[in-house]
Design a protein around this motif. Structure first.
Motif, PDB file in Angstrom:
ATOM      1  N   VAL A 150     -16.094  19.910  -8.343  1.00 19.81           N
ATOM      2  CA  VAL A 150     -16.875  20.442  -7.228  1.00 19.81           C
ATOM      3  C   VAL A 150     -15.925  20.612  -6.055  1.00 19.81           C
ATOM      4  CG1 VAL A 150     -18.827  20.087  -5.686  1.00 19.81           C
ATOM      5  CG2 VAL A 150     -18.919  19.218  -8.047  1.00 19.81           C
ATOM      6  N   LEU A 151     -15.874  21.820  -5.497  1.00 16.41           N
ATOM      7  CA  LEU A 151     -14.990  22.099  -4.383  1.00 16.41           C
ATOM      8  C   LEU A 151     -15.624  21.660  -3.070  1.00 16.41           C
ATOM      9  CD1 LEU A 151     -13.704  25.668  -5.358  1.00 16.41           C
ATOM     10  CD2 LEU A 151     -12.793  23.438  -6.026  1.00 16.41           C
ATOM     11  N   THR A 152     -14.815  21.593  -2.027  1.00 15.08           N
ATOM     12  CA  THR A 152     -15.331  21.178  -0.716  1.00 15.08           C
ATOM     13  C   THR A 152     -16.336  22.161  -0.150  1.00 15.08           C
ATOM     14  OG1 THR A 152     -13.346  22.161   0.265  1.00 15.08           O
ATOM     15  CG2 THR A 152     -13.328  19.773  -0.101  1.00 15.08           C
ATOM     16  N   ASP A 153     -16.310  23.404  -0.635  1.00 13.20           N
ATOM     17  CA  ASP A 153     -17.320  24.376  -0.182  1.00 13.20           C
ATOM     18  C   ASP A 153     -18.559  24.361  -1.079  1.00 13.20           C
ATOM     19  OD1 ASP A 153     -16.446  25.569  -2.493  1.00 13.20           O
ATOM     20  OD2 ASP A 153     -15.619  27.366  -1.537  1.00 13.20           O
ATOM     21  N   ASP A 154     -18.622  23.333  -1.959  1.00 12.21           N
ATOM     22  CA  ASP A 154     -19.744  23.087  -2.878  1.00 12.21           C
ATOM     23  C   ASP A 154     -19.788  24.029  -4.070  1.00 12.21           C
ATOM     24  OD1 ASP A 154     -20.730  20.850  -1.509  1.00 12.21           O
ATOM     25  OD2 ASP A 154     -21.897  22.109  -0.138  1.00 12.21           O
ATOM     26  N   ASN A 155     -18.815  24.923  -4.205  1.00 14.65           N
ATOM     27  CA  ASN A 155     -18.731  25.708  -5.430  1.00 14.65           C
ATOM     28  C   ASN A 155     -18.335  24.795  -6.579  1.00 14.65           C
ATOM     29  OD1 ASN A 155     -19.440  28.303  -4.578  1.00 14.65           O
ATOM     30  ND2 ASN A 155     -17.376  28.714  -3.807  1.00 14.65           N
ATOM     31  N   GLU A 156     -18.857  25.084  -7.763  1.00 15.99           N
ATOM     32  CA  GLU A 156     -18.569  24.275  -8.942  1.00 15.99           C
ATOM     33  C   GLU A 156     -17.793  25.108  -9.963  1.00 15.99           C
ATOM     34  OE1 GLU A 156     -22.218  22.706 -10.424  1.00 15.99           O
ATOM     35  OE2 GLU A 156     -22.609  21.480  -8.651  1.00 15.99           O
ATOM     36  N   LEU A 157     -16.787  24.485 -10.582  1.00 16.67           N
ATOM     37  CA  LEU A 157     -15.972  25.147 -11.587  1.00 16.67           C
ATOM     38  C   LEU A 157     -16.031  24.343 -12.876  1.00 16.67           C
ATOM     39  CD1 LEU A 157     -12.788  25.969  -9.452  1.00 16.67           C
ATOM     40  CD2 LEU A 157     -14.618  27.554 -10.079  1.00 16.67           C
ATOM     41  N   GLU A 158     -16.500  24.983 -13.936  1.00 18.94           N
ATOM     42  CA  GLU A 158     -16.538  24.310 -15.235  1.00 18.94           C
ATOM     43  C   GLU A 158     -15.107  24.145 -15.758  1.00 18.94           C
ATOM     44  OE1 GLU A 158     -19.234  23.132 -16.712  1.00 18.94           O
ATOM     45  OE2 GLU A 158     -20.524  23.827 -15.056  1.00 18.94           O
ATOM     46  N   GLY A 159     -14.866  23.027 -16.423  1.00 21.97           N
ATOM     47  CA  GLY A 159     -13.553  22.801 -17.013  1.00 21.97           C
ATOM     48  C   GLY A 159     -13.018  21.409 -16.734  1.00 21.97           C
ATOM     49  N   ILE A 160     -12.130  20.945 -17.579  1.00 27.65           N
ATOM     50  CA  ILE A 160     -11.528  19.615 -17.439  1.00 27.65           C
ATOM     51  C   ILE A 160     -10.665  19.572 -16.188  1.00 27.65           C
ATOM     52  CG2 ILE A 160      -9.922  17.980 -18.508  1.00 27.65           C
ATOM     53  CD1 ILE A 160     -10.757  19.118 -21.225  1.00 27.65           C
ATOM     54  N   PRO A 161     -10.787  18.537 -15.352  1.00 25.66           N
ATOM     55  CA  PRO A 161      -9.892  18.406 -14.192  1.00 25.66           C
ATOM     56  C   PRO A 161      -8.517  17.900 -14.631  1.00 25.66           C
ATOM     57  CG  PRO A 161     -11.797  16.908 -14.029  1.00 25.66           C
ATOM     58  CD  PRO A 161     -11.814  17.491 -15.382  1.00 25.66           C
ATOM     59  N   PHE A 162      -7.479  18.473 -14.056  1.00 28.82           N
ATOM     60  CA  PHE A 162      -6.098  18.071 -14.369  1.00 28.82           C
ATOM     61  C   PHE A 162      -5.333  17.977 -13.056  1.00 28.82           C
ATOM     62  CE2 PHE A 162      -1.986  17.696 -15.935  1.00 28.82           C
ATOM     63  CZ  PHE A 162      -1.953  17.624 -17.317  1.00 28.82           C
ATOM     64  N   PHE A 163      -4.835  16.787 -12.720  1.00 29.46           N
ATOM     65  CA  PHE A 163      -4.150  16.567 -11.449  1.00 29.46           C
ATOM     66  C   PHE A 163      -2.648  16.802 -11.580  1.00 29.46           C
ATOM     67  CE2 PHE A 163      -7.723  13.369 -10.794  1.00 29.46           C
ATOM     68  CZ  PHE A 163      -8.480  14.247 -10.048  1.00 29.46           C
ATOM     69  N   ALA A 164      -2.139  17.709 -10.752  1.00 30.34           N
ATOM     70  CA  ALA A 164      -0.695  17.930 -10.613  1.00 30.34           C
ATOM     71  C   ALA A 164      -0.398  17.889  -9.121  1.00 30.34           C
ATOM     72  CB  ALA A 164      -0.302  19.271 -11.221  1.00 30.34           C
ATOM     73  N   THR A 165      -0.683  16.727  -8.527  1.00 30.19           N
ATOM     74  CA  THR A 165      -0.711  16.580  -7.073  1.00 30.19           C
ATOM     75  C   THR A 165       0.405  15.670  -6.557  1.00 30.19           C
ATOM     76  OG1 THR A 165      -2.428  14.919  -7.492  1.00 30.19           O
ATOM     77  CG2 THR A 165      -3.152  17.079  -6.752  1.00 30.19           C
ATOM     78  N   GLY A 166       1.548  15.753  -7.194  1.00 29.08           N
ATOM     79  CA  GLY A 166       2.685  14.967  -6.732  1.00 29.08           C
ATOM     80  C   GLY A 166       2.822  13.649  -7.471  1.00 29.08           C
ATOM     81  N   ARG A 167       3.823  12.855  -7.045  1.00 29.34           N
ATOM     82  CA  ARG A 167       4.135  11.614  -7.737  1.00 29.34           C
ATOM     83  C   ARG A 167       4.344  10.482  -6.734  1.00 29.34           C
ATOM     84  NH1 ARG A 167       5.131  12.091 -12.914  1.00 29.34           N
ATOM     85  NH2 ARG A 167       6.645  10.403 -13.082  1.00 29.34           N
ATOM     86  N   ILE A 168       4.089   9.247  -7.182  1.00 30.01           N
ATOM     87  CA  ILE A 168       4.218   8.048  -6.362  1.00 30.01           C
ATOM     88  C   ILE A 168       5.302   7.160  -6.965  1.00 30.01           C
ATOM     89  CG2 ILE A 168       3.046   5.989  -5.503  1.00 30.01           C
ATOM     90  CD1 ILE A 168       0.415   7.472  -5.803  1.00 30.01           C
TER      91      ILE A 168
END
Length: 432
Positions: A232-250
């Protein structure tokens, strides 16, 4: 003198091997698998999958031209099985390599004390210590984040996802989008700001037009919630599909917290000799932040090892070559010693020569080369290249940039033909 190395990724593995070659007493401690993220979860996995997508991409083109008629049936399960088999083989080789120079390899979770390291209930004293514990994927703090996959899960999924939502806009997100869209997934890339914002605009536009044309890029978007098969996006739009995070590394720096100085971003603070706030404790690779690249981690690990052995040396990060593993390779480098205030000229040419380029000429997706140079001081400032040989081309050119080679000396270079030699064509055209 006993040297203990914690972590066997590119930095730790090469650092311990260098110490062994220098005939030092070395204990290498690894928590999971030898060779770290690169072999087991990262770039080697990406390269293995990209080799397959390149074949699929070429097969598709040949079918469209009509001189080959074939249908590809992809088994993701068998791909994973063969990647895993190859990883196991390479792990054995990497361990044998370290043991061949007299190093001892121990598997277990380490804990650092003042003058010793605890592992598997045993206390091991050290004279010098190298921390090379790498980094892990960053997981966004959003509701349902536990449903999101990361690069650690690529070989754990059962089949090619029908729909995939990749969160992140950097190189890893780009590579994943290329892989899974080519394998047949419907891919969205959700980017908080601009997709590939650190990449040259012409290169980015080429990637979007010719390589990721089937991928839906959502710039200036963000997620507020994940479900198992939906975001679910911040504008409340919804996208079907598996979430996959590629948001950097710690950085995996917890092992050193309270023991050595830590940077505000939780990476371990080191000097140009890879030395921490303790004289006999060093750190290298992703745990120190900076360039999170396998070749840089290797370089840092070797640098640290030589300093631990008493051979003083330091790191130079100028003109580091980088790449994006796609169906057509993208590579680039920049000479940071040349100020942005310097007046430069830029030449761009399509790449139309070489293997794996001929059959793309009619569709116009042969690649390109773009070189920015300081004409007054006769030096290359930036090189960007998309071609089947861009990885080796840019690695070679970045070396000449690091040794401050003047442009006119490039005219003596004799390339092998056929090759994607547009880079050299541009440079030679300035002098011939």
């Amino acid at each position: 003198m006993t040297n203990i190395v914690i972590g066997s990724g590119p930095a730790g593995r090469l650092g311990s091997y260098e110490l062994g070659k220098l005939e030092k007493d070395v204990i290498l401690i690894e928590k999971n698998h030898i060779a770290g993220t690169c072999l087991n979860e990262g770039c080697m996995v990406i390269c293995a999958l990209t080799d397959i997508t390149k074949f699929i991409d070429s097969n598709r083109s040949f079918n469209e031209y009509g001189f080959i008629k074939s249908q590809i049936d992809v088994s993701y399960e068998k791909i994973v099985s063969k990647i895993t088999e190859t990883q196991e083989f390479l792990r054995k080789l990497n361990q044998m390599e370290n043991e061949s120079v007299g190093n001892k390899v121990i598997y277990g979770e380490a804990k650092i004390n003042e003058d010793s390291v605890e592992v598997n209930g045993e206390s091991l004293e050290y004279d010098n210590l190298l921390i090379a514990t790498g980094a892990r994927p960053h997981i966004p703090d959003v509701k349902g984040s536990e449903y999101g996959l990361t690069n650690k899960d690529i070989l754990k999924i059962d089949d090619i996802p029908e729909k995939l939502n990749i969160v992140g806009g950097g190189i890893i997100a780009c590579e994943l989008a290329n892989i899974f869209s080519t394998l047949g997934s419907e891919v969205n890339v959700i980017v908080r700001s601009e997709f590939l914002k650190e990449i040259d605009s012409d290169i980015k536009n080429y990637i979007l037009k010719y390589i990721l044309s089937d991928v839906n890029i959502l710039e200036y978007s963000d997620i507020k919630e994940c479900e198992k098969n939906k975001v679910v996006l911040t504008d409340d739009n919804e996208l079907e599909g598996i979430p996959f995070f590629a948001t950097g590394r710690i950085a995996n720096s917890e092992i050193a917290q309270g023991f050595v100085d830590i940077n505000p971003d939780n990476t371990i603070k080191v000097n140009e000799f890879m030395q921490t706030s303790r004289d006999n404790v060093y750190a290298a690779g992703d745990v120190t932040g900076g360039w999170q690249l396998t070749p840089v981690a290797r370089m840092e690990g070797i640098c640290a090892a030589r300093n631990m052995a008493g051979y003083l040396n330091k790191i130079s990060y100028n003109s580091i070559p980088q790449s994006i593993s796609l169906n057509t390779e993208v590579s680039f480098a920049e000479n940071e010693k040349i100020s942005d205030d310097v007046k430069t000229e830029t030449i761009t040419l399509p790449a139309i020569a070489g293997p794996n380029s001929f059959w793309k000429i009619l569709t116009g997706d042969t690649g390109l080369a773009k070189i920015e140079f300081d004409s007054e001081n006769n030096r290359i400032k930036k090189i960007n290249s998309i071609s089947p040989s861009s990885v080796s081309d840019v690695a070679y050119l970045s070396y000449l940039m690091r040794i401050d080679s003047p442009l006119d000396e490039y005219s003596n270079f004799l390339e092998i033909h056929p090759s994607s030699d547009t880079n050299y064509k541009i440079i030679k055209s300035l002098w011939l």
